[in-house]
Write an enzyme that holds these catalytic residues in place. Structure first.
Site, PDB file in Angstrom:
ATOM      1  N   HIS A   4      -5.886  -0.365   4.534  1.00  0.00           N
ATOM      2  CA  HIS A   4      -5.460   1.037   4.437  1.00  0.00           C
ATOM      3  C   HIS A   4      -6.697   1.888   4.719  1.00  0.00           C
ATOM      4  O   HIS A   4      -7.532   2.074   3.848  1.00  0.00           O
ATOM      5  CB  HIS A   4      -4.911   1.284   3.023  1.00  0.00           C
ATOM      6  CG  HIS A   4      -4.447   2.689   2.752  1.00  0.00           C
ATOM      7  ND1 HIS A   4      -3.417   2.964   1.887  1.00  0.00           N
ATOM      8  CD2 HIS A   4      -4.862   3.900   3.202  1.00  0.00           C
ATOM      9  CE1 HIS A   4      -3.214   4.282   1.833  1.00  0.00           C
ATOM     10  NE2 HIS A   4      -4.093   4.859   2.618  1.00  0.00           N
ATOM     11  N   THR A  31       0.836  -1.189   0.000  1.00  0.00           N
ATOM     12  CA  THR A  31       0.000   0.000   0.000  1.00  0.00           C
ATOM     13  C   THR A  31       0.876   1.247   0.000  1.00  0.00           C
ATOM     14  O   THR A  31       1.888   1.321   0.682  1.00  0.00           O
ATOM     15  CB  THR A  31      -1.050  -0.005   1.140  1.00  0.00           C
ATOM     16  OG1 THR A  31      -2.050   0.953   0.818  1.00  0.00           O
ATOM     17  CG2 THR A  31      -0.454   0.327   2.502  1.00  0.00           C
ATOM     18  N   CYS A  64      -3.315   8.540   6.828  1.00  0.00           N
ATOM     19  CA  CYS A  64      -3.975   7.230   6.822  1.00  0.00           C
ATOM     20  C   CYS A  64      -3.122   6.213   7.582  1.00  0.00           C
ATOM     21  O   CYS A  64      -1.935   6.436   7.792  1.00  0.00           O
ATOM     22  CB  CYS A  64      -4.167   6.717   5.401  1.00  0.00           C
ATOM     23  SG  CYS A  64      -5.223   7.729   4.367  1.00  0.00           S
TER      24      CYS A  64
END
Lengths: 159, 282
Positions: free
Chosen positions: A45, A22, A28
C-alpha cells in the site's frame, strides 16, 4: 486470519490461512501479487509516486513510494519461493477528488509511476480497478489467490 | 424536500458540549486566569482528566518526562496546546459511534477528524507565520454535521449518489439538493448551539466552499485544503467517497504546487504515526 497492510506498508505470506487486507485506498495504490504454484502472495500500500521527492525518507520508508516500494514487494515474494513468470498482478486505488485542474491528482501520478516501472520490467497487469472518486478496500486470499474489492458506495466485487 | 425543522430538532437532541470543557476553554483564552482555576474545573471530570493525561504522554508531544498531573501538563505544554488537548478529549465522544448514513465504521469519522487536524497544522506551518489559535479545534470538528445528518443520508443515499454519478454534483451539493441542507451547514448549526466562537462556526460552515470566506478568515481555506488532502488519501472516508470539489484557486492563493501536496503527505505520515493514542481515546 486477516493480516492488515497499513499505509506505506507491505505484507507477504505463504500461509493458506491468511488473508491480506488493506483499507483506505483513496489516491494511494494497493498492489497485490500472487504465485498460484508456490501459493505465495504479497500486498503493498504505497502513498506517493517518486522517491526523488524525499530521498532521505525513501531510505527509512521505502514502502511509501512506488519506485522504491514495488521492488521490495516482488523481492519479498521471491524469497518465499514465488517466481516472476508465474506472478498474477492486480492493482486498485488511485482515486481522486473532483478536480478539473489535476493539481490534487496524486492518484493519477501514483498509477502512472506504477505503469512506468512495470513497462520497464515487463510486468503485465492481470486486473485493475483504478481512479474514480471512490475509496477502496482490498483483500487477497493466500489459499486461492482470489482478490476481492470493497468500493465505497458500490459494494463488493472480485477483481 | 426534507423538513429542515426535523434536522434542527435532532441537533437539539445531541448531547450538549460539556460545560466543563467550555469553561476550561474560556479560562485558557483569558490571559489573566490562573492555573489553579483551570485545574479546579477540569479535575472533577474524570474522563477529560484521564484523556488529557493520556494525550500529554503520547508520542505526538514527545515530552521527555512522564506527566502525572494536570498541573504538570499545563506547565509543560502551555495554554494553546492544552486547549487542543481538552477539546480533542471532549469531542471524541461525539464522533465515536458508527455512522450508517455515510457507511463509516466505529472510529472512522474520528480518524478523519484527527487526520484533518494534523494536516491543517502542517499546511498552516507552510503558509502562515503563526498558527491561528482556533485552527485545530475547527479542523477537528469540521464534519460534526455528518453525525446528525447520518440518518437522513441513509434514507436518501441512492438519490444523492445518483445525482453525483450524473456528474454535475459533488456529494455536498447532492445533500443540499435532496435534503435542503448539507453536512457543513448542519455542523455550523451544531457549533452555534454549543455557543462556539463565530470563526469556528464559519470555518465549519464553509469547509467545502472556501471561496465564500472573507479575506481575513485564516481558518477556512486551510481547513478546506486539509480536508481535501485527508479525503484524497481515503482516511475515514465513507460511501460518499472522494466526491468533493478540489479547488485549484486555494492552492494558488498560497502558492502551493502539486509537489507541495506530496510533501504535506510525507509530513503527515510521520505525525499520524505519533497520534495512535489520540485515535484510541474513548
Amino acid at each position: 486470519m486477516n493480516i492488515t497492510v497499513g499505509i506505506a506498508d507491505m505484507k507477504v505470506s505463504d500461509d493458506p490461512g491468511v488473508t491480506l487486507v488493506t483499507h483506505s485506498l483513496g489516491s494511494c495504490i494497493g498492489l497485490a501479487v500472487y504465485d498460484p504454484v508456490a501459493k505465495v502472495g504479497g500486498m503493498l500500500h504505497y502513498m506517493l509516486p517518486e522517491s526523488e521527492l524525499d530521498t532521505k525518507k525513501a531510505k527509512t520508508r521505502p514502502l511509501m513510494f512506488a519506485d522504491t516500494g514495488i521492488p521490495v514487494l516482488f523481492k519479498a515474494c521471491y524469497n518465499l519461493g514465488a517466481a516472476k513468470g508465474r506472478m498474477i498482478v492486480k492493482v486498485a486505488g488511485g482515486a481522486q477528488v473532483m478536480d478539473a485542474s489535476g493539481i490534487f491528482n496524486i492518484g493519477k501520478r501514483n498509477y502512472a509511476a506504477l505503469r512506468k516501472i512495470f513497462w520497464r520490467n515487463k510486468v503485465i497487469i492481470d486486473g485493475e480497478d483504478i481512479g474514480g472518486m471512490v475509496n477502496r478496500t482490498m483483500r487477497l486470499s493466500i489459499a486461492t489467490g482470489e482478490l476481492s474489492l470493497k468500493v465505497s458506495g458500490q459494494g463488493n466485487r472480485i477483481l | 424536500m426534507i423538513d429542515i425543522d426535523a434536522i434542527v430538532k435532532s441537533i437539539k437532541k445531541l448531547p450538549p458540549f460539556p460545560n466543563v470543557a467550555t469553561r476550561a476553554l474560556e479560562i485558557l483564552d483569558d490571559p489573566d486566569a490562573s492555573v489553579d482555576r483551570l485545574i479546579s474545573i477540569i479535575q472533577y471530570d474524570q474522563a477529560i482528566t484521564a484523556n488529557v493525561l493520556k494525550l500529554c504522554n503520547s508520542a505526538y508531544y514527545g515530552l521527555r518526562r512522564k506527566v502525572h498531573s494536570l498541573r504538570e501538563g499545563l506547565v509543560l505544554l502551555g495554554n494553546a496546546e492544552l486547549k487542543n488537548i481538552i477539546l480533542a478529549s471532549t469531542a471524541v465522544k461525539f464522533f465515536h459511534k458508527e455512522n450508517r448514513g455515510y457507511d463509516l465504521a466505529k472510529g472512522e469519522l474520528w480518524k478523519h477528524a484527527v487526520a484533518t487536524g494534523i494536516i491543517s497544522r502542517i499546511v498552516s506551518n507552510r503558509v502562515t507565520e503563526s498558527e491561528p489559535p482556533s485552527l485545530f479545534t475547527a479542523a477537528l470538528l469540521h464534519d460534526i454535521g455528518k453525525v446528525v445528518l447520518s440518518r437522513l443520508v441513509d434514507r436518501y443515499f441512492e438519490q444523492i449518489i445518483a445525482l453525483v454519478n450524473e456528474g454535475r454534483h459533488s456529494f455536498l451539493e447532492g445533500e443540499s439538493e435532496m435534503l435542503g441542507i448539507d453536512h457543513a451547514e448542519v455542523g455550523a448549526k451544531i457549533a452555534e448551539s454549543w455557543n462556539f466562537p463565530e470563526d469556528i462556526v464559519q470555518a465549519i460552515r464553509l469547509h467545502h466552499r472556501p471561496e465564500e470566506a472573507s479575506d481575513d478568515d485564516p481558518l477556512t481555506p486551510i481547513i478546506y485544503l486539509a480536508n481535501i488532502i485527508t479525503l484524497s488519501m481515503g482516511i475515514g472516508v465513507g460511501r460518499d467517497g472522494l466526491s468533493y470539489r478540489g479547488k485549484e484557486e486555494v492552492m494558488k492563493r498560497y502558492g502551493l504546487k502539486a509537489k507541495d501536496l506530496q510533501g504535506i503527505v510525507i509530513d503527515f505520515y510521520d505525525e499520524y504515526n505519533k497520534v495512535q493514542d489520540i485515535l484510541k481515546l474513548s
